[in-house]
Scaffold this motif. Structure first.
Motif, PDB file in Angstrom:
ATOM      1  N   ARG A   1     -28.898  23.397 -47.218  1.00 44.75           N
ATOM      2  CA  ARG A   1     -30.401  23.825 -47.865  1.00 44.75           C
ATOM      3  C   ARG A   1     -30.513  25.428 -48.136  1.00 44.75           C
ATOM      4  NH1 ARG A   1     -35.047  22.782 -42.839  1.00 44.75           N
ATOM      5  NH2 ARG A   1     -36.695  22.791 -44.960  1.00 44.75           N
TER       6      ARG A   1
ATOM      7  N   THR B   1     -44.265  14.721 -34.341  1.00 42.92           N
ATOM      8  CA  THR B   1     -44.008  14.769 -35.843  1.00 42.92           C
ATOM      9  C   THR B   1     -44.073  16.630 -36.401  1.00 42.92           C
ATOM     10  OG1 THR B   1     -44.434  12.836 -36.134  1.00 42.92           O
ATOM     11  CG2 THR B   1     -44.548  13.491 -37.706  1.00 42.92           C
TER      12      THR B   1
ATOM     13  N   ILE C   1     -26.732  14.635 -40.076  1.00 39.73           N
ATOM     14  CA  ILE C   1     -27.071  14.827 -41.411  1.00 39.73           C
ATOM     15  C   ILE C   1     -26.941  16.016 -42.383  1.00 39.73           C
ATOM     16  CG2 ILE C   1     -28.708  14.623 -43.513  1.00 39.73           C
ATOM     17  CD1 ILE C   1     -29.248  12.240 -41.670  1.00 39.73           C
ATOM     18  N   VAL C   2     -27.464  17.402 -41.761  1.00 36.59           N
ATOM     19  CA  VAL C   2     -27.685  18.153 -42.780  1.00 36.59           C
ATOM     20  C   VAL C   2     -26.582  19.232 -42.041  1.00 36.59           C
ATOM     21  CG1 VAL C   2     -28.879  21.349 -41.736  1.00 36.59           C
ATOM     22  CG2 VAL C   2     -30.267  18.893 -42.091  1.00 36.59           C
TER      23      VAL C   2
ATOM     24  N   TYR D   1     -32.966  22.574 -39.547  1.00 38.33           N
ATOM     25  CA  TYR D   1     -33.239  21.759 -38.897  1.00 38.33           C
ATOM     26  C   TYR D   1     -34.357  21.337 -39.417  1.00 38.33           C
ATOM     27  CZ  TYR D   1     -28.158  22.901 -37.598  1.00 38.33           C
ATOM     28  OH  TYR D   1     -27.151  23.463 -37.841  1.00 38.33           O
TER      29      TYR D   1
ATOM     30  N   ASP E   1     -33.974  17.305 -34.005  1.00 34.02           N
ATOM     31  CA  ASP E   1     -33.175  15.607 -33.719  1.00 34.02           C
ATOM     32  C   ASP E   1     -31.923  15.618 -33.632  1.00 34.02           C
ATOM     33  OD1 ASP E   1     -34.396  13.129 -33.911  1.00 34.02           O
ATOM     34  OD2 ASP E   1     -33.695  13.567 -35.854  1.00 34.02           O
TER      35      ASP E   1
ATOM     36  N   PHE F   1     -37.926  19.693 -40.943  1.00 28.31           N
ATOM     37  CA  PHE F   1     -38.692  18.887 -42.106  1.00 28.31           C
ATOM     38  C   PHE F   1     -39.810  18.528 -41.933  1.00 28.31           C
ATOM     39  CE2 PHE F   1     -33.761  19.074 -42.602  1.00 28.31           C
ATOM     40  CZ  PHE F   1     -33.817  19.418 -43.731  1.00 28.31           C
TER      41      PHE F   1
ATOM     42  N   GLY G   1     -40.756  15.295 -40.226  1.00 31.17           N
ATOM     43  CA  GLY G   1     -39.480  15.053 -39.238  1.00 31.17           C
ATOM     44  C   GLY G   1     -39.723  14.915 -37.467  1.00 31.17           C
ATOM     45  N   TYR G   2     -38.786  14.694 -37.277  1.00 31.84           N
ATOM     46  CA  TYR G   2     -39.250  14.756 -35.548  1.00 31.84           C
ATOM     47  C   TYR G   2     -39.156  15.814 -34.747  1.00 31.84           C
ATOM     48  CZ  TYR G   2     -39.651   9.333 -35.724  1.00 31.84           C
ATOM     49  OH  TYR G   2     -39.699   8.059 -36.227  1.00 31.84           O
TER      50      TYR G   2
ATOM     51  N   GLN H   1     -30.291  13.188 -35.050  1.00 34.39           N
ATOM     52  CA  GLN H   1     -29.104  12.481 -36.496  1.00 34.39           C
ATOM     53  C   GLN H   1     -29.604  13.995 -37.714  1.00 34.39           C
ATOM     54  OE1 GLN H   1     -30.633   8.692 -36.909  1.00 34.39           O
ATOM     55  NE2 GLN H   1     -32.021   8.598 -34.849  1.00 34.39           N
ATOM     56  N   THR H   2     -30.824  14.582 -37.963  1.00 30.21           N
ATOM     57  CA  THR H   2     -31.068  15.712 -38.897  1.00 30.21           C
ATOM     58  C   THR H   2     -30.580  16.290 -38.851  1.00 30.21           C
ATOM     59  OG1 THR H   2     -33.339  14.739 -38.461  1.00 30.21           O
ATOM     60  CG2 THR H   2     -33.534  17.114 -39.111  1.00 30.21           C
ATOM     61  N   GLN H   3     -29.406  16.785 -37.941  1.00 32.10           N
ATOM     62  CA  GLN H   3     -28.642  18.068 -36.795  1.00 32.10           C
ATOM     63  C   GLN H   3     -27.863  17.495 -37.679  1.00 32.10           C
ATOM     64  OE1 GLN H   3     -28.174  19.376 -33.518  1.00 32.10           O
ATOM     65  NE2 GLN H   3     -27.542  21.334 -34.541  1.00 32.10           N
TER      66      GLN H   3
END
Length: 204
Positions: free
Chosen positions: A201, A147, A190-191, A132, A184, A134, A137-138, A186-188
């Motif tokens: 990934r 960041t 999406i992944v 998670y 984050d 990148f 990313g946040y 949203q990142t979690q």
């Protein structure tokens, strides 16, 4: 909810440990306690806790065993400095990114570099959570929205400006210290969604 903008530094005045529960008595800057109430949510090093008592500028918080196990709160001692943020209110500026105050994992400070007017912190993270993380990313570290810089298989770094060091406890970190991580959301999402579709990934 929280914004990831640390509002100041508080200090653990004392703590009481009982079976399965630790109560933290934390001294805050008085100017940050306006309209505080019992039951209010405050993030301590990124961990959302509930105010259980107030005595002057000292607030009390209970942390159950599971919270102590999943976060670094169990490492705190009398005198420890901690980042804090009160819960966001409707209309507040979101200067960082939205946080829940629920810690996903802890990481260890792997290295520190201090070029002029900068500070670069390197963290080693459990491999299961690196999926998670990148570049650019946040991430939330001890409650601060930051960041992400460079990423390797099991480490990442962040670049801190003098103002961030002044407003947080990051200037006190040493190699080997543990910190709280909130990924984050949203990142979690999406992944994990891509992984369910077969785009994992870890297999790339």
């Amino acid at each position: 909810m929280f914004t990831g903008i640390v509002q100041g530094i508080a200090h653990v005045e004392s703590l009481e440990s009982r079976p399965g529960l630790t109560t933290f008595h934390v001294k805050f800057p008085p100017e940050h306690l306006d309209n505080i109430t019992i039951g209010a949510s405050v993030a301590l090093n990124g961990t959302c806790l509930t105010v259980t008592r107030q005595q002057g500028d000292c607030l009390s918080f209970d942390a159950m065993q599971e919270t102590l196990r999943l976060t670094t709160l169990g490492d705190l001692q009398a005198g420890s400095a901690i980042n804090f943020e009160r819960a966001a209110r409707i209309g507040d500026e979101i200067g960082g990114h939205l946080l829940s105050g629920h810690i996903h994992t802890t990481a260890v400070v792997n290295a520190i570099e201090r070029p002029e007017n900068n500070c670069v912190l390197y963290f080693r993270v459990p491999s299961s959570w690196m999926r998670y993380i990148f570049p650019k990313g946040y991430i939330a570290i001890n409650g601060a929205s930051l960041t992400i810089g460079e990423v390797t298989d099991d480490t990442f770094n962040v670049y801190l400006i003098p103002e961030t060091l002044r407003a947080t406890t990051f200037s006190d970190l040493k190699v080997g210290d543990r910190i709280n991580i909130e990924i984050d959301s949203q990142t979690q999402t999406i992944v994990d969604t891509l992984a369910r579709m077969g785009y994992d990934r870890r297999k790339s």
